[in-house]
Design a protein around this motif. Structure first.
Motif, PDB file in Angstrom:
ATOM      1  N   ARG A 177      45.409  31.758  48.190  1.00 19.01           N
ATOM      2  CA  ARG A 177      44.726  32.725  48.891  1.00 19.01           C
ATOM      3  C   ARG A 177      43.526  33.406  48.737  1.00 19.01           C
ATOM      4  NH1 ARG A 177      50.337  35.171  48.935  1.00 19.01           N
ATOM      5  NH2 ARG A 177      51.375  34.273  50.509  1.00 19.01           N
ATOM      6  N   ILE A 178      42.836  33.036  47.286  1.00 18.02           N
ATOM      7  CA  ILE A 178      41.515  33.596  47.064  1.00 18.02           C
ATOM      8  C   ILE A 178      40.562  32.479  47.192  1.00 18.02           C
ATOM      9  CG2 ILE A 178      40.134  34.305  45.148  1.00 18.02           C
ATOM     10  CD1 ILE A 178      42.582  35.227  43.631  1.00 18.02           C
ATOM     11  N   PRO A 179      39.645  32.564  48.398  1.00 20.05           N
ATOM     12  CA  PRO A 179      38.596  31.481  48.711  1.00 20.05           C
ATOM     13  C   PRO A 179      37.718  31.028  47.797  1.00 20.05           C
ATOM     14  CG  PRO A 179      38.288  33.306  49.852  1.00 20.05           C
ATOM     15  CD  PRO A 179      39.379  33.825  49.067  1.00 20.05           C
ATOM     16  N   THR A 180      37.996  30.566  46.885  1.00 17.59           N
ATOM     17  CA  THR A 180      37.014  30.325  45.720  1.00 17.59           C
ATOM     18  C   THR A 180      36.179  28.972  46.221  1.00 17.59           C
ATOM     19  OG1 THR A 180      38.627  28.911  44.571  1.00 17.59           O
ATOM     20  CG2 THR A 180      38.162  31.064  43.717  1.00 17.59           C
TER      21      THR A 180
ATOM     22  N   SER B  47      33.106  26.414  46.884  1.00 19.47           N
ATOM     23  CA  SER B  47      31.731  25.973  46.586  1.00 19.47           C
ATOM     24  C   SER B  47      31.135  25.461  47.779  1.00 19.47           C
ATOM     25  CB  SER B  47      31.792  25.039  45.481  1.00 19.47           C
ATOM     26  OG  SER B  47      32.367  25.577  44.263  1.00 19.47           O
ATOM     27  N   TYR B  48      29.903  26.048  48.293  1.00 18.91           N
ATOM     28  CA  TYR B  48      29.394  25.428  49.449  1.00 18.91           C
ATOM     29  C   TYR B  48      28.022  24.581  48.774  1.00 18.91           C
ATOM     30  CZ  TYR B  48      31.672  29.095  51.951  1.00 18.91           C
ATOM     31  OH  TYR B  48      32.851  30.031  52.429  1.00 18.91           O
ATOM     32  N   SER B  49      27.545  24.928  47.746  1.00 19.94           N
ATOM     33  CA  SER B  49      26.473  23.957  47.165  1.00 19.94           C
ATOM     34  C   SER B  49      26.197  24.701  45.876  1.00 19.94           C
ATOM     35  CB  SER B  49      25.301  24.212  47.804  1.00 19.94           C
ATOM     36  OG  SER B  49      24.629  25.346  47.666  1.00 19.94           O
TER      37      SER B  49
ATOM     38  N   LEU C 132      28.199  29.679  45.841  1.00 17.60           N
ATOM     39  CA  LEU C 132      29.525  29.711  45.632  1.00 17.60           C
ATOM     40  C   LEU C 132      29.956  31.270  45.850  1.00 17.60           C
ATOM     41  CD1 LEU C 132      29.110  28.688  41.799  1.00 17.60           C
ATOM     42  CD2 LEU C 132      29.693  27.144  43.643  1.00 17.60           C
ATOM     43  N   ASN C 133      31.363  31.298  46.165  1.00 20.30           N
ATOM     44  CA  ASN C 133      31.810  32.614  46.505  1.00 20.30           C
ATOM     45  C   ASN C 133      32.148  33.297  45.214  1.00 20.30           C
ATOM     46  OD1 ASN C 133      33.251  35.042  47.139  1.00 20.30           O
ATOM     47  ND2 ASN C 133      34.291  34.061  49.149  1.00 20.30           N
ATOM     48  N   THR C 134      31.336  34.051  44.652  1.00 15.29           N
ATOM     49  CA  THR C 134      31.471  34.564  43.289  1.00 15.29           C
ATOM     50  C   THR C 134      32.367  35.816  43.440  1.00 15.29           C
ATOM     51  OG1 THR C 134      29.407  35.984  43.871  1.00 15.29           O
ATOM     52  CG2 THR C 134      29.080  33.773  42.562  1.00 15.29           C
ATOM     53  N   THR C 135      32.631  36.608  44.586  1.00 15.83           N
ATOM     54  CA  THR C 135      33.498  37.604  44.697  1.00 15.83           C
ATOM     55  C   THR C 135      34.911  36.883  44.465  1.00 15.83           C
ATOM     56  OG1 THR C 135      32.052  38.475  46.416  1.00 15.83           O
ATOM     57  CG2 THR C 135      34.359  39.545  46.098  1.00 15.83           C
ATOM     58  N   ALA C 136      34.855  35.897  45.076  1.00 19.99           N
ATOM     59  CA  ALA C 136      36.447  35.082  45.194  1.00 19.99           C
ATOM     60  C   ALA C 136      36.528  34.676  43.683  1.00 19.99           C
ATOM     61  CB  ALA C 136      36.514  33.909  45.919  1.00 19.99           C
ATOM     62  N   LEU C 137      35.500  34.161  42.671  1.00 17.77           N
ATOM     63  CA  LEU C 137      35.632  33.695  41.501  1.00 17.77           C
ATOM     64  C   LEU C 137      36.066  34.772  40.467  1.00 17.77           C
ATOM     65  CD1 LEU C 137      32.481  30.985  41.359  1.00 17.77           C
ATOM     66  CD2 LEU C 137      35.341  30.402  41.333  1.00 17.77           C
ATOM     67  N   ARG C 138      35.384  36.007  40.820  1.00 19.70           N
ATOM     68  CA  ARG C 138      35.768  37.221  40.134  1.00 19.70           C
ATOM     69  C   ARG C 138      37.298  37.533  40.288  1.00 19.70           C
ATOM     70  NH1 ARG C 138      30.608  38.845  39.453  1.00 19.70           N
ATOM     71  NH2 ARG C 138      30.213  39.172  41.636  1.00 19.70           N
ATOM     72  N   GLU C 139      37.498  37.520  41.155  1.00 27.04           N
ATOM     73  CA  GLU C 139      38.811  37.803  41.575  1.00 27.04           C
ATOM     74  C   GLU C 139      39.744  36.805  41.171  1.00 27.04           C
ATOM     75  OE1 GLU C 139      41.183  38.204  45.971  1.00 27.04           O
ATOM     76  OE2 GLU C 139      39.059  38.960  46.092  1.00 27.04           O
ATOM     77  N   PHE C 140      39.493  35.679  41.114  1.00 26.59           N
ATOM     78  CA  PHE C 140      40.434  34.696  40.511  1.00 26.59           C
ATOM     79  C   PHE C 140      40.740  34.923  38.839  1.00 26.59           C
ATOM     80  CE2 PHE C 140      42.231  30.676  39.233  1.00 26.59           C
ATOM     81  CZ  PHE C 140      42.898  30.216  40.221  1.00 26.59           C
TER      82      PHE C 140
HETATM   83  C1  NAG Z   1      34.810  35.388  49.509  1.00 23.35           C
HETATM   84  O1  NAG Z   1      35.763  35.884  48.926  1.00 23.35           O
HETATM   85  C2  NAG Z   1      36.125  37.042  49.272  1.00 23.35           C
HETATM   86  C3  NAG Z   1      37.615  37.183  48.722  1.00 23.35           C
HETATM   87  O2  NAG Z   1      37.547  37.119  47.262  1.00 23.35           O
HETATM   88  C4  NAG Z   1      36.536  37.332  50.764  1.00 23.35           C
HETATM   89  O3  NAG Z   1      36.941  38.438  51.035  1.00 23.35           O
HETATM   90  C5  NAG Z   1      35.385  36.549  51.384  1.00 23.35           C
HETATM   91  O4  NAG Z   1      35.524  36.681  52.983  1.00 23.35           O
HETATM   92  C6  NAG Z   1      34.761  35.392  50.989  1.00 23.35           C
HETATM   93  N1  NAG Z   1      33.488  35.013  51.550  1.00 23.35           N
HETATM   94  C7  NAG Z   1      33.368  34.139  52.266  1.00 23.35           C
HETATM   95  C8  NAG Z   1      31.883  33.781  52.756  1.00 23.35           C
HETATM   96  O5  NAG Z   1      34.018  33.288  52.602  1.00 23.35           O
END
Ligand code: NAG
Ligand code: ZN
Length: 523
Positions: A78-81, A83-85, A89-97
């Motif tokens: 469920r954590i959207p980690t 990588s676009y390029s 990268l979705n660093t928020t998701a990586l931290r959450e992971f």
């Molecule tokens: C990145 O991850 C967070 C959750 O960790 C999510 O809320 C957010 O929508 C994500 N951003 C993108 C652009 O997918």
């Protein structure tokens, strides 16, 4: 006219001998081929040998543990980690992971046997100490990031929902590669909980940017280990899997262990001509010249190299599992490689095994309908067969295009990865094989060539034994789910993954491989 008669009969007599000689040769070839087919080594030598006893802590999971394990896996999905390029990268998701890992595997993080460090902000390196420091450590790899996914592409369940449908968990990353990230740590968590302490130490490396080349994660983890002068006995990463009904003519499922990866090259073709007005065009335009070059590349594929790389080992190891005509040919590739190769070349999926592939991926030229463009450009992406190099492939392309006006520049590229040993004395390969057969006795194990690239290529200076395999059960159509829509894994498959890593870790505690008493065939 006279004399013609006896002369003719003399010729006939010679012809008869020649014919008989040819027949003898053919018959002996056939006999050799038949003998090879009948004496098909099942390649069980080491499996029958006496292996040193090691720990054998079974998983024996309770229903509650099973559910807990699946819940953690779903949380990871469920954590959207994504990588676009390399820079996006979705660093928020990586931290959450990272937080999820700590929460999901408390014993791993608390154990005095385990050292954990964060590398390049979001990648993880674990060291699990062994009780016998003289045993060369090994390493397990996986990656946390995933490729983008959008529900509107036609997913049956939202790609980051981890929704269960008919005992399958759907979601981006269920096959690539969170099943390994979570599977490895889950196995370690249970083993540590049961008091297991390894004899042979090992590393676990979790990269965070594999899908965009691993230049931050895997590369820095590898560099760190090199600085510490670490030598690895072998390394296991994602790559190949269990194919069930995917290879035509193969009886039963097979586990393919990747012993190398194809190389890659991106080549830019460009044609520059004088710009001009479309009312007085020259005979050939930049677009026309480039189009002809591209057409020549598509009409003249790179040479057939089937049998010259470790794909030969794949067929020879699987030979006894093929049904008749293929069995005869696969066990006699010395004779039939060209025929088998031609047969494989009929389909794009199997053609990729037989040669360096050429894919024209971009084509640009022109800005206005009444102006002759001075520049036309195309990009060609090549996946390089083990028996080729980037240099050879570039030379062949220039020769095929045969037009000085078409300029070729190598944008990026690397040679095929070294081929890791799959002989009976290869520790990594044989330990993997035994572990696969311990958990899945119904499988046939064979070496294979990985068509895609993995993080493991950054580790090639740490060991010569680099293997790419995860026990993902792929039926026809499943491979397309990876990086495609409806990526999913069955609950049973995920449980088996945990079981596999648990067995593998314990099997690695043997000090050395047993002596082979088969003494046969080493491919
Ligand atoms: C990145 O991850 C967070 C959750 O960790 C999510 O809320 C957010 O929508 C994500 N951003 C993108 C652009 O997918
Ligand atoms: Zn992957």
């Amino acid at each position: 006219m006279a004399g013609a008669g006896p002369k003719k009969s003399k010729v006939f007599r010679y012809l008869k001998y020649i014919f008989l000689a040819v027949l003898c040769v053919l018959l002996s070839l056939f006999t050799v081929a038949l003998l090879r087919t009948l004496s098909l080594n099942v390649n069980v030598g080491l499996q029958l040998a006496h292996w040193e006893e090691t720990n054998h802590i079974g998983l024996d999971l309770s229903q509650r543990q099973r559910e807990e394990m699946l819940t953690r896996f779903k949380e990871a999905i469920r954590i959207p980690t994504v990588s676009y390029s390399p820079t996006d990268l979705n660093t928020t998701a990586l931290r959450e992971f990272s937080s999820l890992l700590r929460k999901a595997f408390p014993t791993v993080f608390a154990s005095s046997l385990v050292q954990h460090e964060v590398v390049a902000e979001y990648s993880h390196l674990f060291w699990v100490q062994g009780s016998q420091p003289d045993l060369l450590p090994y390493m397990l790899l996986a990656h946390i990031d995933v490729v983008p996914a959008s529900e509107s592409d036609g997913w049956e369940a939202p790609p980051f929902s981890a929704k269960e449908i008919d005992d399958f968990i759907y979601g981006r990353g269920t096959l690539d590669n969170k099943e390994c990230v979570m599977g490895i740590l889950q196995a370690l968590e249970y083993l540590l909980l049961r008091g297991y302490a390894p004899r042979r130490g090992f590393y676990i490396g979790l990269g965070h940017d594999e899908e965009v080349s691993g230049f931050n994660g895997a590369m820095n983890v590898a560099r760190l280990l090199e600085q510490r002068h670490v030598q690895l006995s072998f390394l296991l990463d994602e790559g190949l899997l269990v194919v069930d009904g995917v290879l035509k003519g193969l009886d039963g499922p097979a586990a393919l262990i990747g012993v190398t990866e194809k190389g890659m090259a991106t080549v830019k073709l460009s044609v520059i001509t004088a710009p001009g007005h479309s009312s007085m065009p020259p005979r050939e335009s930049s677009i026309g010249i480039l189009a002809a070059a591209v057409k020549r590349l598509e009409d003249n594929p790179m040479p057939m190299l089937f049998g010259q790389g470790p794909e030969r080992g794949t067929f020879e190891h699987l030979a006894h599992k093929f049904n008749f005509p293929l069995r005869f040919m696969a066990s006699n590739l010395w004779l039939f490689a060209p025929i088998v190769g031609r047969f494989l070349a009929l389909k794009p999926e199997t053609n990729a095994i037989t040669r360096t592939t050429t894919a024209v991926t971009m084509f640009n030229g022109g800005v206005k309908y009444n102006i002759l463009p001075s520049v036309a450009e195309a990009y060609v992406n090549l996946r390089i067969h083990s028996a080729h190099s980037v240099r050879e492939v570039m030379d062949l392309m220039e020769w095929t295009v045969g037009d000085q006006r078409v300029r070729m520049d190598l944008v990026e590229g690397f040679d095929p990865l070294p081929v890791s040993s799959y002989s009976e004395t290869s520790f990594g390969f044989q330990i993997l094989k035994k572990s696969i057969l311990d958990v899945f006795p119904q499988l046939t194990v064979a070496p294979g060539v990985c068509m895609a690239n993995t993080d493991s290529r950054h580790y090639k200076d740490l060991t010569t034994g680099v293997y790419r395999f995860a026990p993902i059960w792929a039926k026809p159509g499943d491979a397309q789910r990876i990086h495609g829509i409806n990526e999913r894994i069955s609950k049973k498959n995920y449980e088996d993954m945990v079981g596999f890593y648990s067995t593998l870790i314990q099997n690695c505690d043997v000090r050395t491989l047993p002596e082979s008493h088969s003494g046969v065939h080493e491919f």
